[in-house]
Design a protein around this motif. Structure first.
Motif, PDB file in Angstrom:
ATOM      1  N   UNK A 156      41.786 -21.354 -89.404  1.00 53.82           N
ATOM      2  CA  UNK A 156      40.665 -21.429 -89.745  1.00 53.82           C
ATOM      3  C   UNK A 156      40.406 -21.336 -91.062  1.00 53.82           C
ATOM      4  N   UNK A 157      41.343 -21.408 -92.055  1.00 52.66           N
ATOM      5  CA  UNK A 157      41.170 -21.586 -93.354  1.00 52.66           C
ATOM      6  C   UNK A 157      40.994 -22.728 -93.853  1.00 52.66           C
ATOM      7  N   UNK A 158      41.251 -23.719 -93.281  1.00 52.95           N
ATOM      8  CA  UNK A 158      41.284 -25.241 -93.819  1.00 52.95           C
ATOM      9  C   UNK A 158      40.477 -26.080 -93.545  1.00 52.95           C
ATOM     10  N   UNK A 159      40.134 -27.130 -94.090  1.00 57.89           N
ATOM     11  CA  UNK A 159      39.142 -28.333 -93.607  1.00 57.89           C
ATOM     12  C   UNK A 159      40.101 -29.276 -92.844  1.00 57.89           C
ATOM     13  N   UNK A 160      39.219 -29.798 -91.649  1.00 57.07           N
ATOM     14  CA  UNK A 160      39.993 -30.807 -90.848  1.00 57.07           C
ATOM     15  C   UNK A 160      39.576 -32.363 -91.091  1.00 57.07           C
TER      16      UNK A 160
END
Length: 465
Positions: A156-160
């Motif tokens: 949940x910490x990163x952009x996709x």
């Protein structure tokens, strides 16, 4: 091609070693090459990689006022800095740095700009992908080019970044068009995005300079670096990901299969350290996967425990299960004390004690000055100071007079007196400040080179005689 290196952060994720002035990228805990034989920081590691890949000469660093001395101390004073007037987020920081390139460095609108974080933990190969961003933009005719990382779990910490044609990249440079970009999704959304071929966002953005300039024009912002400095606080405090990337339709991405790591937690950082004990510490032989990082002069002992991080600094003490170390930000937000340790371009200081009685405050520091460096020539109106030299030799200046000082010397500095110090050898002294209000605003600096200070003192002496 021009590179903007983002150096920010509030210093909460690796508390208690990181603080508002010493964010995670400045912690010297990573193994260095054999020549230096000492730990280095994320900033120093990234800078060495930029030098090896011939990118350092075209790099500017976007940062805040509180980090200037730390950057200069670790990678030198030759690199251009773009200083934020106040802390906002990555969109304002990139906008300001882009205007610096355009209106100060006279970079043309059609030149390529690449933005990347200062704390990326990657191998040198990654920087070849950074260099190739120019070709990706040209070949794909996209507005933005990104570098995606193959995800290993639904974070949940990163952009996709979700490519439009999964498994069908262009033959040249493994380039794919992007169908959508989602910043920091929920765990369920992350799983779905990965099933659709989603890649983690590495934090690297490439664009032609005019793309960001046009977004600023749409907001009615004049393309003047000086003007934006004055109105910087009016820009939305949003990330570049939310403000620009999520609202851009024409994006290209190339996937990177090499090592990439976010060293934003004690758990991930300790995986890359080559020593399990830093500073004074001892652990029993049955301890497994335990790290002790101790910046104080008192010993720390761990017996019969596993999967543990013990971090000790003047700012506090953390004892945490490594898997739970991501929660440290919750704790750090409860402490709003001044930073107890700071690195400066001339050396470092550590707060030893602070007390307040009625209307008088007393602050005690231990200060270290590197041989050949000097403190600024300055004065204070609200406080007096006493310096006790405990190590080394130096030149002390007080109201136009220069004295050679050494261990055991005690120096009295009245309120309003101009003073400074140059280290002949590595120098340490105890500073005791006493006054009605011990604040940074009470420091009045006279910005002079040491040679100019010496010339000023000679002139002062002649006038006195």
């Amino acid at each position: 091609m021009h590179l903007i290196l983002l150096s920010g952060g509030s210093g909460k994720r690796l508390w208690p070693l990181s603080n508002d002035s010493r964010s995670k990228q400045f912690l010297k805990l990573l193994p260095s090459d054999k020549k230096l034989n000492r730990p280095i920081s994320m900033l120093q590691r990234t800078w060495q990689q930029l030098q090896r890949t011939n990118l350092s000469g075209s790099t500017v660093v976007s940062t805040s006022k509180s980090q200037i001395d730390m950057i200069y101390s670790q990678i030198g004073t030759s690199i251009p800095l773009v200083i934020e007037p106040c802390r906002r987020d990555t969109y304002p920081a990139i906008a300001l740095a882009s205007l610096y390139l355009y209106s100060v460095k006279n970079v043309t609108e059609d030149e390529i700009v690449v933005v990347m974080p200062v704390d990326a933990y990657v191998e040198d190969e990654f920087f070849q992908y950074v260099k190739n961003s120019e070709k990706i933009l040209q070949h794909s005719n996209a507005d933005l080019a990104l570098i995606g990382i193959n995800p290993t779990f639904p974070s949940e910490k990163y952009g996709y970044i979700v490519p439009s044609d999964v498994g069908k990249p262009e033959q040249d440079n493994n380039v794919q068009a992007v169908r959508c970009f989602k910043e920091k999704p929920t765990s369920g959304q992350a799983k779905q995005l990965i099933s659709e071929g989603g890649l983690w966002n590495s934090g690297v953005f490439a664009f032609k300079l005019d793309y960001v300039l046009n977004r600023l024009k749409e907001r009615g912002i004049t393309l003047s670096y000086a003007d934006l400095l004055q109105t910087y606080s009016h820009l939305p405090a949003r990330s570049f990901d939310y403000e620009i990337v999520e609202n851009t339709k024409n994006i290209a991405v190339v996937s990177y299969d090499g090592e990439w790591k976010d060293l934003g937690t004690w758990n991930t950082l300790t995986e890359e350290m080559d020593a399990s004990i830093v500073g004074k510490g001892i652990m029993s032989s049955d301890c497994k996967n335990v790290h002790i990082i101790n910046e104080l002069d008192i010993p720390v002992s761990v017996l019969g425990l596993s999967d543990l991080i013990v971090a000790v600094s003047p700012d506090g003490i953390l004892v945490s299960d490594k898997k739970e170390s991501t929660r440290v930000k919750e704790i750090a937000n409860q402490f709003e004390n001044r930073p107890m340790y700071e690195e400066r371009s001339w050396g470092w200081y550590r707060v030893l004690d602070f007390s307040k009685c009625n209307d008088k405050e007393v602050l005690t520091k231990r200060i270290g000055v590197i041989a050949g460096k000097h403190l600024s020539y300055q004065k204070h109106d609200l406080r007096s100071e006493v310096w006790t030299i405990i190590k080394g030799k130096g030149l002390f200046v007080l109201n136009g007079q220069i004295l050679e000082v050494q261990e055991g010397d005690v120096l009295q500095i009245p309120a309003g007196a101009l003073h400074g110090m140059k280290a002949i050898t590595d120098l340490e002294f105890i500073e005791v400040q006493a006054g009605t209000e011990l604040i940074e605003e009470d420091i009045v600096c006279i910005f002079m080179k040491w040679e100019d200070i010496e010339a000023h003192c000679k002139k002062f002496k002649m006038i006195s005689q």
